[in-house]
Scaffold this motif. Sequence first.
Motif, PDB file in Angstrom:
ATOM      1  N   ALA A   1       0.771  -1.197   0.124  1.00 29.00           N
ATOM      2  CA  ALA A   1       0.036  -0.018  -0.045  1.00 29.00           C
ATOM      3  C   ALA A   1       0.785   1.450   0.033  1.00 29.00           C
ATOM      4  CB  ALA A   1      -0.792   0.039   1.226  1.00 29.00           C
ATOM      5  N   ALA A   2       2.090   1.313   0.833  1.00 27.74           N
ATOM      6  CA  ALA A   2       2.838   2.449   0.763  1.00 27.74           C
ATOM      7  C   ALA A   2       3.478   2.597  -0.656  1.00 27.74           C
ATOM      8  CB  ALA A   2       4.033   2.296   1.964  1.00 27.74           C
ATOM      9  N   ALA A   3       3.545   1.498  -1.214  1.00 27.61           N
ATOM     10  CA  ALA A   3       4.436   1.663  -2.646  1.00 27.61           C
ATOM     11  C   ALA A   3       3.171   2.072  -3.786  1.00 27.61           C
ATOM     12  CB  ALA A   3       4.709   0.432  -3.016  1.00 27.61           C
ATOM     13  N   GLY A   4       2.073   2.251  -3.197  1.00 26.91           N
ATOM     14  CA  GLY A   4       1.171   2.627  -4.412  1.00 26.91           C
ATOM     15  C   GLY A   4      -0.164   1.668  -4.440  1.00 26.91           C
ATOM     16  N   GLY A   5      -0.230   0.604  -3.735  1.00 20.17           N
ATOM     17  CA  GLY A   5      -1.080  -0.385  -3.901  1.00 20.17           C
ATOM     18  C   GLY A   5      -2.399  -0.218  -2.840  1.00 20.17           C
ATOM     19  N   ALA A   6      -3.491  -0.833  -3.061  1.00 17.71           N
ATOM     20  CA  ALA A   6      -4.484  -0.700  -2.138  1.00 17.71           C
ATOM     21  C   ALA A   6      -4.488  -1.092  -0.701  1.00 17.71           C
ATOM     22  CB  ALA A   6      -5.828  -1.353  -2.868  1.00 17.71           C
ATOM     23  N   ALA A   7      -4.717  -0.176   0.288  1.00 16.57           N
ATOM     24  CA  ALA A   7      -4.526  -0.681   1.897  1.00 16.57           C
ATOM     25  C   ALA A   7      -5.382  -1.818   2.280  1.00 16.57           C
ATOM     26  CB  ALA A   7      -4.589   0.475   2.558  1.00 16.57           C
ATOM     27  N   GLY A   8      -6.690  -1.688   1.713  1.00 17.35           N
ATOM     28  CA  GLY A   8      -7.557  -2.856   2.370  1.00 17.35           C
ATOM     29  C   GLY A   8      -7.767  -2.738   3.803  1.00 17.35           C
ATOM     30  N   LEU A   9      -7.683  -1.423   4.483  1.00 19.82           N
ATOM     31  CA  LEU A   9      -7.804  -1.294   5.844  1.00 19.82           C
ATOM     32  C   LEU A   9      -9.295  -1.095   6.053  1.00 19.82           C
ATOM     33  CD1 LEU A   9      -5.692  -1.157   7.866  1.00 19.82           C
ATOM     34  CD2 LEU A   9      -5.961   1.312   7.729  1.00 19.82           C
ATOM     35  N   THR A  10      -9.963  -1.612   7.308  1.00 23.65           N
ATOM     36  CA  THR A  10     -11.180  -1.387   7.809  1.00 23.65           C
ATOM     37  C   THR A  10     -11.286  -0.963   9.388  1.00 23.65           C
ATOM     38  OG1 THR A  10     -11.535  -3.560   8.216  1.00 23.65           O
ATOM     39  CG2 THR A  10     -12.181  -3.075   5.773  1.00 23.65           C
ATOM     40  N   LEU A  11     -12.376  -0.244   9.611  1.00 25.71           N
ATOM     41  CA  LEU A  11     -12.438   0.027  10.861  1.00 25.71           C
ATOM     42  C   LEU A  11     -12.735  -0.907  11.948  1.00 25.71           C
ATOM     43  CD1 LEU A  11     -12.699   2.217  13.179  1.00 25.71           C
ATOM     44  CD2 LEU A  11     -15.265   2.579  12.691  1.00 25.71           C
ATOM     45  N   ASP A  12     -13.499  -1.921  11.667  1.00 27.57           N
ATOM     46  CA  ASP A  12     -13.877  -3.092  12.272  1.00 27.57           C
ATOM     47  C   ASP A  12     -12.737  -3.944  12.408  1.00 27.57           C
ATOM     48  OD1 ASP A  12     -16.372  -2.297  12.508  1.00 27.57           O
ATOM     49  OD2 ASP A  12     -17.347  -3.413  10.824  1.00 27.57           O
ATOM     50  N   GLY A  13     -11.808  -4.142  11.194  1.00 20.91           N
ATOM     51  CA  GLY A  13     -10.846  -4.895  11.468  1.00 20.91           C
ATOM     52  C   GLY A  13      -9.444  -4.404  12.371  1.00 20.91           C
ATOM     53  N   GLU A  14      -9.616  -3.038  12.260  1.00 22.50           N
ATOM     54  CA  GLU A  14      -8.679  -2.524  13.263  1.00 22.50           C
ATOM     55  C   GLU A  14      -9.175  -2.304  14.715  1.00 22.50           C
ATOM     56  OE1 GLU A  14      -5.389  -1.337  12.532  1.00 22.50           O
ATOM     57  OE2 GLU A  14      -6.081  -2.510  10.570  1.00 22.50           O
ATOM     58  N   VAL A  15     -10.384  -2.674  14.811  1.00 25.29           N
ATOM     59  CA  VAL A  15     -10.925  -2.862  16.323  1.00 25.29           C
ATOM     60  C   VAL A  15     -10.552  -4.096  16.659  1.00 25.29           C
ATOM     61  CG1 VAL A  15     -13.087  -2.922  17.658  1.00 25.29           C
ATOM     62  CG2 VAL A  15     -12.709  -1.048  16.045  1.00 25.29           C
ATOM     63  N   ARG A  16     -10.781  -5.083  16.092  1.00 27.18           N
ATOM     64  CA  ARG A  16     -10.200  -6.357  16.486  1.00 27.18           C
ATOM     65  C   ARG A  16      -8.803  -6.345  16.829  1.00 27.18           C
ATOM     66  NH1 ARG A  16     -13.956  -7.641  12.447  1.00 27.18           N
ATOM     67  NH2 ARG A  16     -12.282  -7.851  10.876  1.00 27.18           N
ATOM     68  N   SER A  17      -7.970  -5.797  15.884  1.00 26.35           N
ATOM     69  CA  SER A  17      -6.577  -5.655  16.064  1.00 26.35           C
ATOM     70  C   SER A  17      -5.991  -5.150  17.247  1.00 26.35           C
ATOM     71  CB  SER A  17      -5.857  -5.033  14.762  1.00 26.35           C
ATOM     72  OG  SER A  17      -4.459  -4.956  14.978  1.00 26.35           O
ATOM     73  N   ALA A  18      -6.825  -3.962  17.606  1.00 28.54           N
ATOM     74  CA  ALA A  18      -6.443  -3.250  18.713  1.00 28.54           C
ATOM     75  C   ALA A  18      -6.944  -4.092  20.025  1.00 28.54           C
ATOM     76  CB  ALA A  18      -7.320  -1.801  18.839  1.00 28.54           C
ATOM     77  N   ARG A  19      -7.899  -4.707  19.966  1.00 28.47           N
ATOM     78  CA  ARG A  19      -8.020  -5.551  21.209  1.00 28.47           C
ATOM     79  C   ARG A  19      -6.982  -6.606  21.400  1.00 28.47           C
ATOM     80  NH1 ARG A  19     -13.570  -6.619  19.222  1.00 28.47           N
ATOM     81  NH2 ARG A  19     -15.038  -5.325  19.936  1.00 28.47           N
ATOM     82  N   SER A  20      -6.401  -7.265  20.325  1.00 27.64           N
ATOM     83  CA  SER A  20      -5.393  -8.132  20.393  1.00 27.64           C
ATOM     84  C   SER A  20      -3.996  -7.472  20.718  1.00 27.64           C
ATOM     85  CB  SER A  20      -5.244  -8.978  19.209  1.00 27.64           C
ATOM     86  OG  SER A  20      -4.127  -9.713  19.308  1.00 27.64           O
ATOM     87  N   VAL A  21      -3.835  -6.369  20.170  1.00 28.38           N
ATOM     88  CA  VAL A  21      -2.498  -5.744  20.455  1.00 28.38           C
ATOM     89  C   VAL A  21      -2.242  -5.309  21.724  1.00 28.38           C
ATOM     90  CG1 VAL A  21      -0.661  -3.881  19.878  1.00 28.38           C
ATOM     91  CG2 VAL A  21      -1.882  -5.369  17.944  1.00 28.38           C
ATOM     92  N   LEU A  22      -3.384  -4.432  22.168  1.00 33.05           N
ATOM     93  CA  LEU A  22      -3.385  -3.971  23.563  1.00 33.05           C
ATOM     94  C   LEU A  22      -3.475  -4.743  24.707  1.00 33.05           C
ATOM     95  CD1 LEU A  22      -5.585  -0.805  22.765  1.00 33.05           C
ATOM     96  CD2 LEU A  22      -3.401  -0.479  23.207  1.00 33.05           C
ATOM     97  N   GLY A  23      -4.367  -5.901  24.350  1.00 32.89           N
ATOM     98  CA  GLY A  23      -4.527  -6.883  25.243  1.00 32.89           C
ATOM     99  C   GLY A  23      -2.854  -7.492  25.680  1.00 32.89           C
ATOM    100  N   ALA A  24      -2.267  -7.552  24.563  1.00 29.70           N
ATOM    101  CA  ALA A  24      -1.010  -8.268  24.605  1.00 29.70           C
ATOM    102  C   ALA A  24       0.083  -7.499  25.569  1.00 29.70           C
ATOM    103  CB  ALA A  24      -0.103  -8.697  23.105  1.00 29.70           C
ATOM    104  N   ALA A  25      -0.473  -5.929  25.524  1.00 28.94           N
ATOM    105  CA  ALA A  25       0.639  -5.148  26.396  1.00 28.94           C
ATOM    106  C   ALA A  25      -0.018  -4.849  27.743  1.00 28.94           C
ATOM    107  CB  ALA A  25       0.558  -3.899  25.454  1.00 28.94           C
ATOM    108  N   GLY A  26      -1.037  -5.813  28.145  1.00 29.14           N
ATOM    109  CA  GLY A  26      -1.731  -5.722  29.484  1.00 29.14           C
ATOM    110  C   GLY A  26      -2.652  -4.210  29.480  1.00 29.14           C
ATOM    111  N   VAL A  27      -3.108  -3.968  28.541  1.00 25.00           N
ATOM    112  CA  VAL A  27      -4.085  -2.756  28.649  1.00 25.00           C
ATOM    113  C   VAL A  27      -5.495  -3.564  28.392  1.00 25.00           C
ATOM    114  CG1 VAL A  27      -4.730  -0.751  27.405  1.00 25.00           C
ATOM    115  CG2 VAL A  27      -2.565  -1.304  27.593  1.00 25.00           C
ATOM    116  N   ASP A  28      -6.409  -3.233  29.536  1.00 26.07           N
ATOM    117  CA  ASP A  28      -7.814  -3.425  29.175  1.00 26.07           C
ATOM    118  C   ASP A  28      -8.501  -2.569  28.186  1.00 26.07           C
ATOM    119  OD1 ASP A  28      -7.611  -5.111  31.310  1.00 26.07           O
ATOM    120  OD2 ASP A  28      -8.080  -3.869  32.957  1.00 26.07           O
ATOM    121  N   VAL A  29      -9.204  -3.234  27.422  1.00 22.55           N
ATOM    122  CA  VAL A  29     -10.049  -2.533  26.477  1.00 22.55           C
ATOM    123  C   VAL A  29     -11.209  -2.607  26.259  1.00 22.55           C
ATOM    124  CG1 VAL A  29      -9.996  -2.476  23.887  1.00 22.55           C
ATOM    125  CG2 VAL A  29      -7.891  -3.152  24.703  1.00 22.55           C
TER     126      VAL A  29
END
Length: 664
Positions: A532-560
């Motif tokens: 995507a940075a090189a010019g392709g399509a990113a394919g990012l979604t809000l719902d997908g990033e919410v799921r990712s945030a739960r996983s990443v923040l949870g791994a860091a010990g942050v309650d989400v």
Amino acid sequence: MSESGRARLIAGAVMAAFAGVHVLAAPSRTGGPVAAAAAAVLVLGVLAAALARLARPRGPRTAAMAAAQAALAYGAVACGASAGLLGFPTGTLLLSRGRALAVPVVATGAAIEAARGGAPADAAITIGLMGLVVYGLVRLAERVDDTAAARLPLTMAAIERERLRIAAELNRGLGEGLAAVTEGSRRALDRPAEIDAVLPVARRALNDARAAAADFRSMSLAPEAAAARALLEAAGVRTDVRSGHREPLGPAGALLALVLREAVTDVVREGRAEHCAIETSEDGGLVRLRVTNDGVRTAAQGAKALAPAAERVRSAGGAFAAGLAADGRFTVDAAVPAGERPVALPDRTAYRMSVTLLATVVAAFVGKLLLQLSGEAAAWPGPVATFGLGVTGLLAGVLLVALPLRAAVLPVAAAMAAAGAAAHLLGHGAAAAGNAAVSTLVSGLVVYGLVKLARSVRDLRAAGEELARAATVQERLRAARDLHDLLGHTLAAILLKCELVRRLAAADPARARAELAEVVDMAARARADLAAAAGGAAGLTLDGEVRSARSVLGAAGVDVETDLRHPELDAAASAVLGTVLREAVTNVLRHSGAGRCAIATAGDGATVRLTVENDGLDPRAPRTPPGSGLGNLATRLASHQGTLSARADGEGRFRLEATITSPA
């Protein structure tokens, strides 16, 4: 009116002026009112054919049009019109594949003038000159068309070249690093302890992504200015930003961005300013940045925090000054060399054609003058009249070129009157005096038309190059945003997960493998982010990033905590809000000691709001220089009629809020 339309209008006005001379001369040259009317109608037909050729450049029936125009012109000449009218079909033939036929047309015109007892050489010069002017006007108008039409394809080509260059730069370092992370993570699925070999590669990839983003951002001060505005306004400081420099900047951008970050950070750190002005300019090969605020009490106090940035600027050959002005405002002034930049060259073809035709016009007047001095043409005062007509005509052209059209009206009218009066004083009749006045205008319009059209080509080419240059800068900035907002977050999450796996390898192998499986998935997503940075399509979604945030923040010990109440979003709005959430989560991990993070969305008609709040901000901690993240997000949201706010409540909580308008 478009440049193409304006170019045709100019060329058409010159042709109409040419035809007008022949229409006005018809009564004095023909054998009666019927012949004069017929000649005038035929002249207008010749003009209509010329304008049709001008309106339809490179049309399929150019040869047929030239033949019809020649028939009309010969008919008008047979009625008594000047043989110079044959310059119209001569020019049309020069524009066609049958350009060799222009020579016989000039020869027959000279023969007709000889049969009338006139000067055949003078007639040949007049016909040839008029044909060349018609040819030049049409060709220059077509050149304007081509240059205007080429701007968008050239801009798209510049973007594609830049994307290829970006892809090559990123794949050499980051691409290889991500491949190593992916392969190492897969091997560690069976032996989690081997994750130690992946950690340095992941760190290096993250550093490479941040360095590449910083390098791409250095081409422009816009992201830094946007980040500075966001930080200042979040601190309650009224901010004005004025940009007066050209981009891309290159190394100059990196230095000035450093100065801007340090100056703004100092303003926020002191906490006394109510207003801050950020201004850039460029002059004499130097790009200058000036930051002024009203919150510094002493010059020494303001300059101390900026000493490292000042040293960097001076070591690069720039100038740096900081101090209090007479009005008590503290000003930081940095100037650095702009560096090498591509020079936009004028369109050589258009200018060569214009200069050649103007030289031909002058040569034709000189030729006429020499013929009359030799006695072949009209007797004295013919040479004086020809010389005066040439001078007044060129003067009229210079006035039309040098002055705005409204301001040129009276001087040109004076030149026409002078030409007519001179002809009258030299013993010519009223018709000849009127012809001299009109011919002055025609000659002036020829000069004006040729110069103006060449300038139009030059301006269009310069505008096209500026557009391509701006598109290149924007493409680099887009790559910098994607590297920072997308890939940077993913790599930071990979590094965090790898650290977690290293700690869990011996204590909880099963969970370590589960975390490693997520690392493999994240590495695949990082490869997509790189594309995507090189010019392709990113394919990012809000719902997908919410799921990712739960996983990443949870791994860091942050309650989400999540409270999602947004309506269905279109792909573009979902991608932008997903990017905002990803950046917010990255900031929670990098800049705070949060134990809790709340993510909420809401919809109000077409407006969707995303809020991310965490409790990890130390209210006693000093303010740090603004990163590019807030500026990037503000830029993304602004392109979708969105807004961004980021504020601390003074009690340890930090709240980021983004709104966007979604058509879905």
